[in-house]
Enzyme design. Structure first.
Site, PDB file in Angstrom:
ATOM      1  N   LYS A   5     -31.741  -5.762   1.815  1.00 57.97           N
ATOM      2  CA  LYS A   5     -30.958  -6.101   2.998  1.00 57.97           C
ATOM      3  C   LYS A   5     -31.805  -6.493   4.207  1.00 57.97           C
ATOM      4  O   LYS A   5     -31.348  -7.227   5.086  1.00 57.97           O
ATOM      5  CB  LYS A   5     -30.060  -4.919   3.376  1.00 57.97           C
ATOM      6  CG  LYS A   5     -28.909  -4.668   2.422  1.00 57.97           C
ATOM      7  CD  LYS A   5     -27.769  -5.630   2.652  1.00 57.97           C
ATOM      8  CE  LYS A   5     -26.531  -5.226   1.895  1.00 57.97           C
ATOM      9  NZ  LYS A   5     -25.368  -6.062   2.217  1.00 57.97           N
ATOM     10  N   ASP A  49     -22.458   0.803   4.861  1.00 65.69           N
ATOM     11  CA  ASP A  49     -22.288   1.846   3.856  1.00 65.69           C
ATOM     12  C   ASP A  49     -23.645   2.213   3.263  1.00 65.69           C
ATOM     13  O   ASP A  49     -23.726   2.772   2.181  1.00 65.69           O
ATOM     14  CB  ASP A  49     -21.286   1.453   2.768  1.00 65.69           C
ATOM     15  CG  ASP A  49     -21.464   0.026   2.285  1.00 65.69           C
ATOM     16  OD1 ASP A  49     -22.571  -0.530   2.470  1.00 65.69           O
ATOM     17  OD2 ASP A  49     -20.514  -0.539   1.725  1.00 65.69           O
TER      18      ASP A  49
END
Length: 375
Positions: free
Chosen positions: A75, A120
């Protein structure tokens, strides 16, 4: 290796016309920016001959994102690039991606700017990590279902963590409303009026696909027939399609998601964005109920197929990859589970046109350290 598959018709979608769809090439060189980050190096592309034999294809490779720029997931590629573009624009340089060193100089010690994100797990930690490198405060919003270890990892980056007892989609809405003034929301999902930063996140992922192209060529392989991508809100699949649908010879792209959070598959089957209720899953980073509005038209036009997998299938894939030396958490290993669910099924395999000599790449987006739910 375990070879179980999902049987539910509702957990499968395919679009035979997808490979004929094309988009404009990605013209910016995100690798130039990522090369400026401390510790940048391409992550491994590991061959899995045992998986190739079971799946009856010519070759299977896994892109191992268990160690990417100091974090256990991919990410940071999107988060770092989007943060650079957003802060560069705030500093009066739209269209520029300043290096982190340059940003620190231009921001100075007294900057009032801060960063925020809903997450999350991995995206929020990446935003917090870059904020820490820049010396900026960060506020990260998480649903209560995120593991304590993941929350602690976000706090370890110096961020303020706000835990909310609502589903992920509602956490995003809360962060959206709470981020005002000099705070900059760095989100990987989009909605009307908030498209620019999510697009920069997607742009940042292109470095990963450019690495795969180079690594296959270095291995003497000039083809790619299928790439398998885990999907939450669909942004990573969007990035894969932007990369691979801008060339003449394009692979099939398969999206994989939990059967308890099937927002991409459900929406594609309905032909419109269709939010779904989600339930707890070991694939925490994919536990998203609504497809990104920015990703949606690209997924609808260009995605060859989408499949859902169960927690047990993802965990079996975690252990199988570990037995071959690949560190993968449930989100990353879902791509092996998805490949099994499709390639061992003759009808699904035929719909994707996969032959016995096909080259397949699985994107393992996280290591086990990113998701302590993996036993």
């Amino acid at each position: 290796m375990v070879t179980s598959t999902s049987d539910s018709t509702a957990g499968w979608y395919s679009n035979p016309a997808a490979r004929s769809w094309r988009t404009e090439p990605v013209r910016l060189d995100m690798r130039e920016f990522h090369n400026s980050l401390p510790g940048y190096a391409p992550t491994p592309l590991t061959p899995l001959p045992e998986a190739a034999a079971i799946l009856k294809v010519g070759a299977v490779f896994v892109k191992d994102e268990s160690q990417r720029l100091g974090l256990p997931a991919f990410k940071i590629l999107g988060a770092s690039y989007a943060i650079s573009r957003a802060l560069s624009a705030r500093l009066g340089a739209p269209g520029v991606a300043y290096s982190l060193d340059e940003l620190r100089k231009r921001l100075g010690a007294d900057s009032a700017l801060s960063l925020a994100a809903a997450t999350d797990g991995n995206h929020g930690r990446a935003v917090a990590h870059v904020a820490n490198l820049l010396g900026l405060p960060a506020t990260i919003y998480v649903p209560a279902e995120v593991s304590r270890a993941a929350m602690d990892a976000i706090r370890s980056e110096g961020a303020t963590l706000i835990e909310l007892s609502v589903p992920y989609d509602d956490v995003v809405k809360y962060a959206r409303n709470a981020t005002v003034g000099d705070a900059v929301l760095i989100q990987d999902s989009s909605w009307r009026g908030y498209e620019e930063i999510p697009q920069w996140v997607v742009d940042g992922y292109d470095t990963l696909f450019a690495e795969i192209d180079e690594q296959l060529r270095s291995a003497g392989i000039e083809r790619l027939d299928l790439i398998v991508v885990p999907s939450g809100v669909g942004s990573f699949a969007q990035a894969a399609l932007r990369h691979y649908r801008s060339t003449e010879h394009t692979p099939s792209v398969l999206s994989v998601e939990p059967d308890t959070a099937s927002s991409v598959t459900t929406s594609l089957r309905a032909g419109r964005i269709t939010p779904v209720s989600t339930a707890d899953t070991v694939m925490t980073g994919l536990n998203c109920g609504t497809v990104s509005e920015l990703a949606w038209p690209i997924l609808l036009a260009g995605l060859d197929a989408s499949v859902t997998v169960t927690d047990s299938e993802a965990l079996a894939a975690v252990h199988d990859l570990a037995s071959h030396g690949v560190d993968s958490g449930p989100c990353g290993a879902s791509t092996l589970a998805g490949a099994r669910a499709v390639l061992i099924d003759p009808d699904r395999r035929a719909e994707l046109g996969i032959t016995d000599d096909a080259v397949v790449v699985l994107l393992s987006t996280e290591g086990r350290a990113a998701n302590p739910k993996a036993p």
